[in-house]
Design an enzyme around this catalytic site. Structure first.
Site, PDB file in Angstrom:
ATOM      1  N   CYS A 155       0.949  -1.163  -0.181  1.00  0.00           N
ATOM      2  CA  CYS A 155       0.072  -0.044  -0.064  1.00  0.00           C
ATOM      3  C   CYS A 155       0.743   1.426   0.004  1.00  0.00           C
ATOM      4  O   CYS A 155       0.483   2.287  -0.581  1.00  0.00           O
ATOM      5  CB  CYS A 155      -0.877   0.017   1.245  1.00  0.00           C
ATOM      6  SG  CYS A 155      -0.007  -0.081   2.739  1.00  0.00           S
TER       7      CYS A 155
ATOM      8  N   HIS B 222      -1.079   0.799   7.706  1.00  0.00           N
ATOM      9  CA  HIS B 222      -1.839   1.150   6.073  1.00  0.00           C
ATOM     10  C   HIS B 222      -1.480   2.531   5.591  1.00  0.00           C
ATOM     11  O   HIS B 222      -1.427   3.495   6.519  1.00  0.00           O
ATOM     12  CB  HIS B 222      -3.397   0.961   6.058  1.00  0.00           C
ATOM     13  CG  HIS B 222      -4.016   0.751   4.640  1.00  0.00           C
ATOM     14  ND1 HIS B 222      -3.410   0.135   3.851  1.00  0.00           N
ATOM     15  CD2 HIS B 222      -5.198   1.381   4.280  1.00  0.00           C
ATOM     16  CE1 HIS B 222      -4.022   0.276   2.645  1.00  0.00           C
ATOM     17  NE2 HIS B 222      -5.435   0.988   2.978  1.00  0.00           N
TER      18      HIS B 222
END
Length: 572
Positions: free
Chosen positions: A149, A372
């Protein structure tokens, strides 16, 4: 290893100008044709002088002329070629140079460490640059695996620059995009990122021979590829160096199938590292021993994100460098950036994001949480505009941070305070100064409060008329990781069951920012604003909602409140 000297450079160019093996002749040649004619000699001299001039220019810029010799000796400029040529070829997608084994070993060790688990490798070998098929989220890249990510979100942020602002500002009512628009923006974002990593002088592409076909067909081609070792990396990946931005754009366009494949994110990470140069990457880092893909969960490290944002693989997010004494320093963001970065960790006082990342050129930010990366952006560049208080705060905070040797702790010494006041032209009354200097350190909040009560004529920000009004604007948050959500079944019959779909999430937030803050008002930051709202009906405040993203937004706009429709925005 030092750059080639003039004699070696001349020899290399003479060899490159030699003709290839000549076809056999039925007639004998005139022996006088063996010596080069005068025109060829002049051409040779021009080539030599041009190459020597280019070598001196690169040396003056701190980037010695790369060479294949340096590659084999593990210098880190792993895909460099002499500046008169490119290792790419448009006629063959597999064209490029073989990755030297020492460089492959260094690259694999740098990314994954001495050992990589099957789970982490699977995450990084199953993520490409593919857009959402859903119209509402058509501007976004879809993430199916955890880990990459950091690469996807950074490229997502950069491609939004091209979708929304460059060359023309996008209509705020139109956020649905055609595939041609999205692909063009993606290619431009990738080219910009790699070119910046290469010091705006060159870039390196890590490529594989992958057909522009369906995912199933690509997967069949990639079944035998194993990147669990340096040997596997060397066998599968070729490297291709380009020396102009236009050529880089062309090469990415021709090889976009490889970056869309399930190897795409990893190939792009390799490309960025090789463009920067492996030795340069190690020099950027505070701890070059740790792998860039962090164990045990395989997340992209901050060094990866920073490399893609600013072109250097530094580990910190503050501005410039912090001198630790004894010849040691911590490296931060070196200069202004195109798209920025905010993090939940700052709201938890684990780090301090500098002004370079908080105030990028375009209103787009990568947002980091503990595990994330997502993207926050605005459609209106006006969200970056500053009123008088904000502009003054920016100037003073920059001067304060330049003296802050606490690693972003938000305090400075008494001697440093004197320098801050000089640099920002603040005439602090002695009584106020004595109060600030009652202890051995000066905290930013205390200094800011003193300035808020100091007359403007003395460099302060006292606003007796309360003329600085509240700001209202809209932000959008995109989380590319695919989640199961309810979608329409397409049936018009009453009571038709919803269909569960895998799609990213795009959330629109309404944000309000008060004109100032005090320590007392920080206690009521969660509730609706108590100030009388003199705005028009369409600006009337709704009850504030809270999510971790709100805490990230407040690191950029203090005391900001926000609300949204539907599910809260998720940064995990």
């Amino acid at each position: 290893m030092e750059a080639l000297d003039d004699e070696e450079l001349q020899r290399a160019f003479r060899m490159s100008l030699q003709p290839g093996p000549e076809a056999k002749r039925t007639k004998s040649r005139d022996t006088t044709a063996e010596a080069p004619d005068e025109a060829s000699q002049r051409r040779l001299q021009r080539e030599i002088r041009a190459a020597a001039a280019e070598k001196r220019r690169l040396s003056a810029a701190g980037n010695p002329t790369p060479s294949i010799t340096r590659e084999l000796e593990g210098s880190g400029n792993a895909a460099a070629t002499p500046p008169s040529s490119s290792s790419c070829s448009s006629s063959n997608t597999k064209a490029g140079e073989e990755l030297p084994l020492p460089v492959a070993e260094q690259l694999h060790q740098m990314v994954f460490g001495p050992q990589v688990t099957r789970e982490v490798l699977a995450q990084w070998c199953n993520q490409g640059f593919r857009f959402s098929s859903d119209l509402e989220t058509s501007l976004g890249l879809v993430q199916h695996e955890g880990g990459p990510c950091g690469v996807l979100a950074t490229i997502q942020a950069t491609l939004l620059k091209y979708l929304l602002f460059v060359p023309n500002k996008r209509d705020a009512s139109q956020l649905e995009f055609q595939d041609s628009e999205r692909t063009s923006a993606l290619i431009q974002a990738m080219a910009e990122t790699l070119w910046r990593a290469g010091g705006n002088q060159r870039a390196v592409l890590a490529v594989m021979d992958i057909p522009d076909a369906s995912e199933e067909e690509q997967d069949r081609v990639l079944e035998s590829v194993a990147l669990d070792s340096a040997t596997g990396l060397r066998e599968a990946v070729r490297i291709c160096t380009v020396l102009s931005l236009s050529t880089l754009y062309q090469q990415i366009q021709e090889r976009i199938a490889g970056f869309r494949s399930r190897m795409g994110a990893l190939l792009f990470l390799f490309s960025a590292l090789l463009s920067r140069g492996l030795d340069a990457v190690q020099s950027d880092r505070d701890d070059p021993v740790q792998p860039l893909v962090t164990p045990p969960f395989g997340h992209a490290s901050q060094e990866i994100v920073n490399l893609l944002l600013c072109g250097q693989a530094v580990a910190n997010v503050f501005d410039g460098n912090y001198d630790l004494g004894g010849g040691m320093s911590l490296k931060g963001i070196p200069s202004n950036v195109e798209v920025g970065f905010l993090t939940l960790l700052e709201s938890l006082n684990f780090c301090k994001v500098g002004q370079y990342l908080k105030r990028p050129k375009w209103p787009i930010w990568v947002v980091g949480s503990e595990s994330h990366y997502t993207v926050l952006f605005a459609l209106d560049t006006g969200v970056q505009d500053e009123n008088e208080v904000e502009a003054r705060e920016f100037t003073i905070r920059r001067a304060f941070d330049a003296q802050d040797q606490s690693g972003g702790g938000g305090f400075i010494s008494l001697e440093a305070l004197q320098q801050v006041l000089i640099d920002t032209n603040v005439d602090m009354p002695q009584q106020v100064l004595d109060n600030l200097c009652s202890s051995d350190i000066v905290i930013w909040n205390d200094l800011w409060q003193s300035l808020m009560h100091l007359e403007k004529s003395r460099g302060g920000l006292k606003d007796e008329e309360g003329s600085m009004g509240k700001k209202y604007f809209e932000l959008y948050h995109f989380n590319g990781i695919a989640k199961t959500v309810a979608g329409s079944s397409g049936s018009s019959s009453a009571g038709a069951a919803d269909v569960m779909q895998q799609r990213p999430r795009l959330t629109k937030l309404k944000v309000a920012v008060p004109p100032r803050w005090t320590p007392e008002s920080m206690m009521t930051v969660e509730g609706p604003a108590v100030e009388e709202n003199t705005q028009s009906d369409d600006k009337r405040e709704e009850p504030a909602q809270h999510a971790p993203l709100t805490d990230c937004i407040r690191t950029r706009w203090q005391r900001a409140t926000s609300n949204w429709t539907g599910d809260p925005p998720s940064i995990v």
